[in-house]
Design a protein around this motif. Sequence first.
Motif, PDB file in Angstrom:
ATOM      1  N   PRO A   1     -20.929  10.539  21.250  1.00 31.14           N
ATOM      2  CA  PRO A   1     -21.422  10.908  22.676  1.00 31.14           C
ATOM      3  C   PRO A   1     -21.413  12.793  22.433  1.00 31.14           C
ATOM      4  N   GLY A   2     -23.074  13.222  22.997  1.00 27.66           N
ATOM      5  CA  GLY A   2     -22.497  14.548  23.245  1.00 27.66           C
ATOM      6  C   GLY A   2     -23.191  15.399  22.015  1.00 27.66           C
ATOM      7  N   GLU A   3     -23.487  15.294  20.751  1.00 26.07           N
ATOM      8  CA  GLU A   3     -24.115  15.274  19.543  1.00 26.07           C
ATOM      9  C   GLU A   3     -25.549  15.587  19.665  1.00 26.07           C
ATOM     10  N   SER A   4     -26.412  16.619  19.011  1.00 27.93           N
ATOM     11  CA  SER A   4     -27.697  16.105  18.793  1.00 27.93           C
ATOM     12  C   SER A   4     -27.910  15.285  17.572  1.00 27.93           C
ATOM     13  N   LEU A   5     -29.492  15.162  17.443  1.00 28.93           N
ATOM     14  CA  LEU A   5     -29.557  14.419  16.377  1.00 28.93           C
ATOM     15  C   LEU A   5     -31.552  14.729  16.441  1.00 28.93           C
ATOM     16  N   ARG A   6     -31.978  15.717  14.896  1.00 22.63           N
ATOM     17  CA  ARG A   6     -33.560  15.973  15.596  1.00 22.63           C
ATOM     18  C   ARG A   6     -34.703  15.137  14.732  1.00 22.63           C
TER      19      ARG A   6
ATOM     20  N   MET B   1     -32.599  16.753  20.339  1.00 19.51           N
ATOM     21  CA  MET B   1     -31.723  15.572  21.078  1.00 19.51           C
ATOM     22  C   MET B   1     -30.715  16.245  21.052  1.00 19.51           C
ATOM     23  N   ASN B   2     -30.616  16.940  22.614  1.00 18.91           N
ATOM     24  CA  ASN B   2     -29.156  17.469  22.196  1.00 18.91           C
ATOM     25  C   ASN B   2     -28.027  16.281  23.461  1.00 18.91           C
ATOM     26  N   SER B   3     -26.950  16.968  23.739  1.00 17.75           N
ATOM     27  CA  SER B   3     -26.055  15.664  24.660  1.00 17.75           C
ATOM     28  C   SER B   3     -26.407  14.176  24.856  1.00 17.75           C
ATOM     29  N   LEU B   4     -26.538  13.937  23.640  1.00 23.73           N
ATOM     30  CA  LEU B   4     -27.278  12.393  23.554  1.00 23.73           C
ATOM     31  C   LEU B   4     -26.124  11.616  24.704  1.00 23.73           C
ATOM     32  N   LYS B   5     -26.255  10.733  24.585  1.00 21.25           N
ATOM     33  CA  LYS B   5     -25.589  10.183  25.773  1.00 21.25           C
ATOM     34  C   LYS B   5     -25.351   8.112  24.807  1.00 21.25           C
ATOM     35  N   PRO B   6     -24.103   7.341  25.232  1.00 24.91           N
ATOM     36  CA  PRO B   6     -24.689   6.158  24.954  1.00 24.91           C
ATOM     37  C   PRO B   6     -26.110   5.149  25.319  1.00 24.91           C
ATOM     38  N   GLU B   7     -26.230   5.466  26.450  1.00 22.84           N
ATOM     39  CA  GLU B   7     -27.475   5.463  26.549  1.00 22.84           C
ATOM     40  C   GLU B   7     -28.707   5.646  26.314  1.00 22.84           C
ATOM     41  N   ASP B   8     -28.525   6.113  25.168  1.00 28.51           N
ATOM     42  CA  ASP B   8     -29.832   6.836  24.581  1.00 28.51           C
ATOM     43  C   ASP B   8     -30.024   5.894  23.125  1.00 28.51           C
TER      44      ASP B   8
END
Length: 120
Positions: free
Chosen positions: A14-19, A81-88
């Motif tokens: 959580p909080g990390e980013s992906l592209r 995608m920034n600030s990723l959450k478990p619900e993502d």
Amino acid sequence: QVQLVESGGGLVQPGESLRLSCAASGIIFTISGQGWYRQAPGKQRELVARFSDGGVVDYGDFVKGRFTISKTGGKNVYLQMNSLKPEDTAVYYCNADISIGLLRPILAYWGQGTQVTVSS
């Protein structure tokens, strides 16, 4: 044969980013409406972000400024995608409306999906 191939998914905290990346290949006469959708287990597929007519970008309500869609070269589309959450957590699909010839119909094409998992 037209293909949309996604890449960039994975497991993050959580909080990390992906592209995410999506590359379109094959015989493509016109391409438009490129975007990203996602589907979590037991839920319907939903819009994440897409380019609509005139270059306007539509985002899902849940995005709230955390994700940014972009494209290059007319065929490749990306999702930062920034600030990723478990619900993502979901399978993310690339989508585009493509015609393969001058008098050929415009059809919706989908990629095979890439898994994004957000978990600590």
